[in-house]
Write an enzyme that holds these catalytic residues in place. Structure first.
Site, PDB file in Angstrom:
ATOM      1  N   ASP A 140     -12.164  -3.743  -3.428  1.00  0.00           N
ATOM      2  CA  ASP A 140     -13.265  -4.693  -3.516  1.00  0.00           C
ATOM      3  C   ASP A 140     -14.529  -3.982  -3.059  1.00  0.00           C
ATOM      4  OD1 ASP A 140     -13.693  -5.325  -0.455  1.00  0.00           O
ATOM      5  OD2 ASP A 140     -11.533  -5.479  -0.796  1.00  0.00           O
ATOM      6  N   GLU A 184       0.819  -1.214   0.000  1.00  0.00           N
ATOM      7  CA  GLU A 184       0.000   0.000   0.000  1.00  0.00           C
ATOM      8  C   GLU A 184       0.852   1.262   0.000  1.00  0.00           C
ATOM      9  OE1 GLU A 184      -4.023  -1.220   2.329  1.00  0.00           O
ATOM     10  OE2 GLU A 184      -2.212  -1.134   3.551  1.00  0.00           O
TER      11      GLU A 184
END
Length: 256
Positions: free
Chosen positions: A220, A12
């Protein structure tokens, strides 16, 4: 002014550590921190770990030991809000802990001692971050796959700004995400995304009086496919977003 850049997972944070000039690695409380200069700005990079307690510990160390004067969180999240799709970006206006419930002593989701459920982010820093996110997405439009990293054919990735919710749970079923949306929505909390760290960092920054902003790329839809979509997205897409958006943010901060 030193900017702390946090993420839960190495992916990330992309290749930010490799772009750090004069990098100095420091270890404290079982964590590694990298201090140096990134795109002309003094920074400290840190991995918070997963969950609110780990994130709060890391944020406290950044304030107390490393002299951070503002904090930025970059990472991924599950999309909750209408129109928030995989590959989009959400910049937080404020945070709420969806698993905080001290009722009936306090109202559900209210933070005891704070008199509120939602912890605001810094308006100026968040605006600069939102501008950086929009600029990155616009610039990526000319690349063959950057605007359609996960199969949203015919739809360009978009930047959103609003409420992000945090909790010590990976939300990965349609039933759970739907229940969260319904319960929070009935109380006037229209959440755009769900993750596991941001609200804790927002609370620490509030306590220390430090500006805080957060950007989350939607990996998602916090539904039954989340456990499949998340690892792929973090590995193949999240790092690219982190590099581009943080670069734009630090460039923006250099002008202020």
């Amino acid at each position: 002014m030193t900017t702390a850049i946090l993420s839960a997972l190495p992916e990330e944070q992309g290749s930010l550590m490799h772009a750090l000039h004069g990098a100095q690695a420091l270890e404290h409380a079982g964590r590694r921190f990298w201090r140096g200069e990134l795109y002309g700005q003094p920074v400290v990079l840190a991995l918070s770990g997963i969950g609110k307690v780990a994130a709060a510990t890391t944020a406290t160390l950044l304030a107390e030991r490393f002299g951070a004067r503002r904090m930025v969180f970059t990472g991924v999240a599950g999309g909750l809000g209408d129109g928030v799709q995989v590959g989009d970006v959400v910049v937080a206006r404020d945070f709420l802990q969806h698993d905080m419930d001290a009722s009936p002593i306090f109202a559900r989701w209210e933070l005891p001692g704070y008199g509120r459920a939602r912890m605001p982010c810094d308006a100026d820093l968040s605006t600069t971050l939102f501008e950086a996110a929009n600029a990155y997405l616009a610039g990526a439009a000319g690349q063959s796959d950057a605007m359609n990293p996960t199969g949203n054919a015919g739809r360009a990735a978009r930047a959103h700004q609003g409420l992000i919710i945090s909790g010590d749970r990976f939300v990965s079923t349609s039933a759970e995400s739907g229940a969260l949306r319904q319960a929070l929505g009935m109380a006037g909390h229209e959440a755009l995304a769900v993750e596991m760290e941001g609200a804790a960092v927002a609370q620490v920054c509030h306590d220390y009086g430090l500006p805080f902003a957060a950007v989350r790329t939607i990996s998602d839809r916090a539904d039954d496919a989340a456990h499949v979509d998340f690892p792929h997205f973090v590995t193949h897409v999240a790092s690219r977003y982190a590099d581009g958006i943080v670069h734009g943010l630090l460039q923006g901060l250099s002008k202020t």
